[in-house]
Scaffold this motif. Structure first.
Motif, PDB file in Angstrom:
ATOM      1  N   LEU A  36     -10.259   8.869   1.160  1.00 24.14           N
ATOM      2  CA  LEU A  36     -10.095   7.511   1.118  1.00 24.14           C
ATOM      3  C   LEU A  36      -8.843   7.033   0.325  1.00 24.14           C
ATOM      4  CD1 LEU A  36     -11.454   4.981   1.660  1.00 24.14           C
ATOM      5  CD2 LEU A  36     -12.775   5.206  -0.662  1.00 24.14           C
ATOM      6  N   ARG A  37      -8.518   8.311  -0.593  1.00 24.82           N
ATOM      7  CA  ARG A  37      -7.314   7.734  -1.358  1.00 24.82           C
ATOM      8  C   ARG A  37      -5.945   8.036  -1.054  1.00 24.82           C
ATOM      9  NH1 ARG A  37     -10.436   9.454  -6.893  1.00 24.82           N
ATOM     10  NH2 ARG A  37     -11.530   7.353  -7.071  1.00 24.82           N
ATOM     11  N   LYS A  38      -5.975   8.948   0.233  1.00 25.41           N
ATOM     12  CA  LYS A  38      -4.679   9.111   0.971  1.00 25.41           C
ATOM     13  C   LYS A  38      -4.548   8.235   1.859  1.00 25.41           C
ATOM     14  CE  LYS A  38      -6.021  14.127   0.432  1.00 25.41           C
ATOM     15  NZ  LYS A  38      -6.458  15.081   1.117  1.00 25.41           N
ATOM     16  N   ILE A  39      -3.428   7.434   1.743  1.00 22.10           N
ATOM     17  CA  ILE A  39      -2.790   6.495   2.578  1.00 22.10           C
ATOM     18  C   ILE A  39      -1.876   7.272   3.446  1.00 22.10           C
ATOM     19  CG2 ILE A  39      -1.683   4.284   3.039  1.00 22.10           C
ATOM     20  CD1 ILE A  39      -3.101   3.511   0.512  1.00 22.10           C
ATOM     21  N   LYS A  40      -2.079   7.349   4.905  1.00 20.02           N
ATOM     22  CA  LYS A  40      -1.206   8.075   5.728  1.00 20.02           C
ATOM     23  C   LYS A  40      -0.419   7.090   6.535  1.00 20.02           C
ATOM     24  CE  LYS A  40      -4.621  11.832   6.153  1.00 20.02           C
ATOM     25  NZ  LYS A  40      -5.374  12.545   7.188  1.00 20.02           N
ATOM     26  N   ARG A  41       0.534   7.465   7.078  1.00 20.02           N
ATOM     27  CA  ARG A  41       1.527   6.649   7.814  1.00 20.02           C
ATOM     28  C   ARG A  41       0.931   5.995   9.077  1.00 20.02           C
ATOM     29  NH1 ARG A  41       6.260  10.736   9.761  1.00 20.02           N
ATOM     30  NH2 ARG A  41       5.640  11.801   7.726  1.00 20.02           N
ATOM     31  N   GLU A  42       0.015   6.959   9.259  1.00 23.66           N
ATOM     32  CA  GLU A  42      -0.938   6.417  10.729  1.00 23.66           C
ATOM     33  C   GLU A  42      -1.688   5.122  10.315  1.00 23.66           C
ATOM     34  OE1 GLU A  42      -1.009   9.729   9.886  1.00 23.66           O
ATOM     35  OE2 GLU A  42       0.047  10.562  11.460  1.00 23.66           O
ATOM     36  N   ASP A  43      -1.820   4.985   9.133  1.00 24.94           N
ATOM     37  CA  ASP A  43      -2.695   3.639   8.921  1.00 24.94           C
ATOM     38  C   ASP A  43      -1.945   2.291   9.001  1.00 24.94           C
ATOM     39  OD1 ASP A  43      -4.791   5.267   7.940  1.00 24.94           O
ATOM     40  OD2 ASP A  43      -4.197   5.281   5.797  1.00 24.94           O
ATOM     41  N   PHE A  44      -0.538   2.561   9.057  1.00 29.05           N
ATOM     42  CA  PHE A  44       0.264   1.231   9.254  1.00 29.05           C
ATOM     43  C   PHE A  44       0.628   1.231  10.646  1.00 29.05           C
ATOM     44  CE2 PHE A  44       0.463   2.619   4.640  1.00 29.05           C
ATOM     45  CZ  PHE A  44       0.177   1.233   4.349  1.00 29.05           C
TER      46      PHE A  44
END
Length: 139
Positions: A36-44
């Motif tokens: 949950l705390r790891k925002i990855k580039r795939e999220d965008f």
């Protein structure tokens, strides 16, 4: 407030922009708790999602328009049907092209999405698809 909600700026720009932010938010909060705390580039990478939503939205609105036209015995319905089918076909083929583009040029050697070719270009494409469909339907 009513003027703002009915303005072309609201439904041609703000609705697609807020929809994009909402998709990013849902992608981030729907992860495992450990991630949950790891925002990855795939999220965008929401361009494909926006394009699929655009095609679905246009197909549903087309079916609704045809249903209303059939009930009211509107003549020249063939022209409306053929134009909408062509637009849906063009949107579908362009989605296929952009997904193929992402598959070949959007990934690096470490199997991560590239920022420009894998995220930015597809996001621009998806946003333009959504704006195009919103303008066709509501504008």
């Amino acid at each position: 407030m009513e003027e703002f909600l009915t303005s072309p700026f609201f439904y041609n720009f703000l609705v697609p922009f807020l929809g994009t932010l909402f998709i990013i938010f849902v992608k981030i909060v729907s992860k495992n708790d450990s991630d949950l705390r790891k925002i990855k580039r795939e999220d965008f990478a929401v361009g494909i999602d926006l394009a699929v939503v655009s095609i679905t939205y246009y197909a549903v609105e087309t079916a609704k328009t045809l249903s209303i036209s059939a009930k009211n015995n509107v003549e020249n319905i063939f022209h409306t049907v053929s134009m909408n089918v062509w637009i849906i076909l063009i949107l579908f083929i362009s989605l296929w092209i952009i997904s193929t583009f992402i598959r070949f040029w959007g990934w690096d050697e470490e199997k991560n999405l590239r920022y420009f070719w894998g995220i930015i270009i597809p996001n621009i494409y998806g946003t333009l698809c959504l704006i195009f469909v919103v303008m066709l339907i509501g504008g």
